[in-house]
Design a protein around this motif. Structure first.
Motif, mmCIF file in Angstrom:
data_model
loop_
_atom_site.group_PDB
_atom_site.id
_atom_site.type_symbol
_atom_site.label_atom_id
_atom_site.label_comp_id
_atom_site.label_asym_id
_atom_site.label_seq_id
_atom_site.Cartn_x
_atom_site.Cartn_y
_atom_site.Cartn_z
ATOM 1 N N ARG A 123 -5.189 -0.577 -7.067
ATOM 2 C CA ARG A 123 -5.805 0.682 -6.605
ATOM 3 C C ARG A 123 -7.020 1.046 -7.456
ATOM 4 O O ARG A 123 -8.027 1.529 -6.942
ATOM 5 C CB ARG A 123 -4.781 1.815 -6.654
ATOM 6 C CG ARG A 123 -3.757 1.719 -5.573
ATOM 7 C CD ARG A 123 -2.856 2.956 -5.543
ATOM 8 N NE ARG A 123 -1.952 2.849 -4.409
ATOM 9 C CZ ARG A 123 -0.627 2.793 -4.502
ATOM 10 N NH1 ARG A 123 -0.042 2.876 -5.676
ATOM 11 N NH2 ARG A 123 0.104 2.675 -3.421
ATOM 12 N N THR A 127 0.817 -1.220 0.000
ATOM 13 C CA THR A 127 0.000 0.000 0.000
ATOM 14 C C THR A 127 0.848 1.266 0.000
ATOM 15 O O THR A 127 0.340 2.338 -0.308
ATOM 16 C CB THR A 127 -0.962 0.035 1.211
ATOM 17 O OG1 THR A 127 -0.208 0.141 2.417
ATOM 18 C CG2 THR A 127 -1.853 -1.192 1.250
ATOM 19 N N SER A 154 -10.612 0.537 -1.334
ATOM 20 C CA SER A 154 -9.611 0.798 -0.304
ATOM 21 C C SER A 154 -8.865 -0.488 -0.020
ATOM 22 O O SER A 154 -9.349 -1.582 -0.323
ATOM 23 C CB SER A 154 -10.267 1.319 0.984
ATOM 24 O OG SER A 154 -11.084 0.318 1.561
ATOM 25 N N SER A 180 2.610 4.475 -7.379
ATOM 26 C CA SER A 180 2.130 4.066 -8.695
ATOM 27 C C SER A 180 3.078 4.635 -9.740
ATOM 28 O O SER A 180 3.650 5.711 -9.554
ATOM 29 C CB SER A 180 0.719 4.601 -8.941
ATOM 30 O OG SER A 180 -0.199 3.983 -8.080
#
Length: 139
Positions: A111, A86, A116, A90
């Motif tokens: 994502r 997480t 979430s 990106s």
């Protein structure tokens, strides 16, 4: 409705994963698009676990899917090396291909197709929990 299963840390097990999801297609009234999104998310995260988690093929990965009305919760648990996906950045998809860094597209897709996700490390286990709102036809 809840389904739990385990797969070995082996890329061949991605077929088992898809077979498990396929059984949910009719039970949970999943569209082919929704099924493909769930499969993509799981495929990306589990592939990363297998390829980068310092696991041998006897290592088990636990997968739980819980559907409550239109809310889908997915939990993936493994005992590989600690890794929090997480916090990964990106990739910059606005750059030309030749200027992009290798990797990161899987995280971008996770994502994109989940609402979430969280990561926790507990009892020497990686625990990834994702939430996804399903389309209305999945009642």
């Amino acid at each position: 409705m809840k389904i739990c299963f385990r797969i070995n840390s082996d890329l061949a097990e991605l077929n088992t994963l898809f077979d498990q999801l396929k059984t949910l297609e009719h039970k949970w009234s999943l569209s082919k698009k929704t099924l493909a999104e769930i499969n993509l998310v799981l495929d990306e995260l589990i592939t990363n676990t297998i390829e980068h988690g310092d696991c041998d093929k006897n290592h088990l990965i636990e997968i739980t899917l819980l559907k409550e009305d239109l809310k889908l919760t997915i939990e993936i648990i493994d005992t590989g090396s600690p890794f929090d996906p997480t916090i990964c950045q990106s990739p910059d998809t606005s750059l030309p291909l030749e200027k992009r860094r290798c990797g990161g597209l899987g995280i971008l897709l996770v994502r994109q197709f989940s609402d979430s996700w969280t990561y926790a490390r507990s009892d020497n286990k990686n625990i990834i929990t994702l939430q996804k709102t399903l389309p209305k036809e999945c009642r």
